[in-house]
Design an enzyme around this catalytic site. Sequence first.
Site, short mmCIF file in Angstrom:
data_model
loop_
_atom_site.label_atom_id
_atom_site.label_comp_id
_atom_site.label_asym_id
_atom_site.label_seq_id
_atom_site.Cartn_x
_atom_site.Cartn_y
_atom_site.Cartn_z
N GLU A 133 0.81 -1.21 0.00
CA GLU A 133 0.00 0.00 0.00
C GLU A 133 0.85 1.27 0.00
OE1 GLU A 133 -3.95 1.73 2.33
OE2 GLU A 133 -2.96 -0.12 2.99
N SER A 230 -1.64 7.62 8.13
CA SER A 230 -0.27 7.11 8.09
C SER A 230 0.65 8.25 7.67
CB SER A 230 -0.13 5.95 7.10
OG SER A 230 -0.79 4.79 7.57
N ARG A 242 7.69 4.48 7.11
CA ARG A 242 6.56 4.94 7.91
C ARG A 242 7.08 5.37 9.27
NH1 ARG A 242 2.45 3.60 11.52
NH2 ARG A 242 0.35 4.19 10.85
#
Length: 409
Positions: A133, A230, A242
């Site tokens: 993703e 996120s 991340r």
Amino acid sequence: FEQTSLPSIHFGTNEFKKKSSNSSKVKHPLFNLKNQSPGQREALNKFYTYARGFSRFQSGVRDSHLHFYSKDLGGDFHFIQFETRQMSSAMNLIRSNKLHSNIRAMGATGGGAHKYAPEWERVLGIQILKEDELDALVVGMQFVLSSVIGESYTFRPMATKPKRSDSSDCSTTTNAKADGESNLISSQDDDEHAESKADEWSWTRKLKRDSISPAETYPYLLVTIGTGVSILRVDGPGEHVRVSGSTIGGGTYYGLIRLLTDVEDFESVLGLAEKGDSSMADMMVGDIYGKDSKALEKIGLPSNLVASSFGKLVAKSDPAEGLNQEDVARALLLMVTNNIGQVAYLNAQLHKTRRIYFVGNFLRQNNISQQRLSYAINYWSKGEMEALFLEHEGYLGALGSFLMSQGIK
């Protein structure tokens, strides 16, 4: 050649490029009509014709203004969106128009790529190629930034404060699009002069931001606002990690607003918020200190700054008295947006990044949140940081997963 994409279920066709042994770029059509059988050519031509003419199907909508031609890939991109909860409508569109003919696999990302993959293969005979993703998001973003003129933008103050009955939050969406179209370029001196006298109400001028030099491109923060939030730090092409996130995101707002109002779709929610007055629910600094300019000057805060979201309801015997759905929709939208902005700003400080890109379906046609984030990031950072947005937000993962499924990264 053309590509059509849907959030979380992404399908498409286009040309893609590969590097030959001498590193020159060579274009290879994904579907070469000259090498296909008559049946395949007919199916592909039908697919392309439908993509060009599609406007709406059940709950799905084509964003025709986002269509663009990619010179590098040699084809056009079209964009169609469904809410994930309307997955059956998306599948009905493909099946009823026989758009899945000769499509055996397609790239997809997000939770839906895993959740709905068995159904897609069973009903449509299409294998879902699941892409990471966050990787897909970054690939899609890098592609549009390098391919689409005018892709990136922010908001800046207007020269005069817009007229409105309440003065509690960032800015209105009234005429925001028109303002943006007619005020895309301004000198730095004009910006600094406007910001020195501006309050949060006046941040409605849309300003393009495509003139960033390559040396200043990295690092930056990428804040994706979906069901949750996120936050990525992007250090270069293919280099991202991340670094943070939040459970308070678009899903939080949409879930609560459905509980508190009678609206059933996000577009209607935004329509409510545009008409609302958040100061009917929010406690402002002026409500605590009064309008005494000396007291406010001493603490260094403007009177119309939110001190407590929904705090004004605490002292009311009937919290709902005097409130309507529009006020609740706007106050809740600003509360969620402020929280996202604060988390993003603190992470930008921690990772020493000046630019923060905000993307995701939550921001699609949501000028209220975009303008609030522009004002808030500038306010908290004292002008050292900038909130940036993309015209194709909400489609970046779809676009990235398509490109990755064709070996383009």
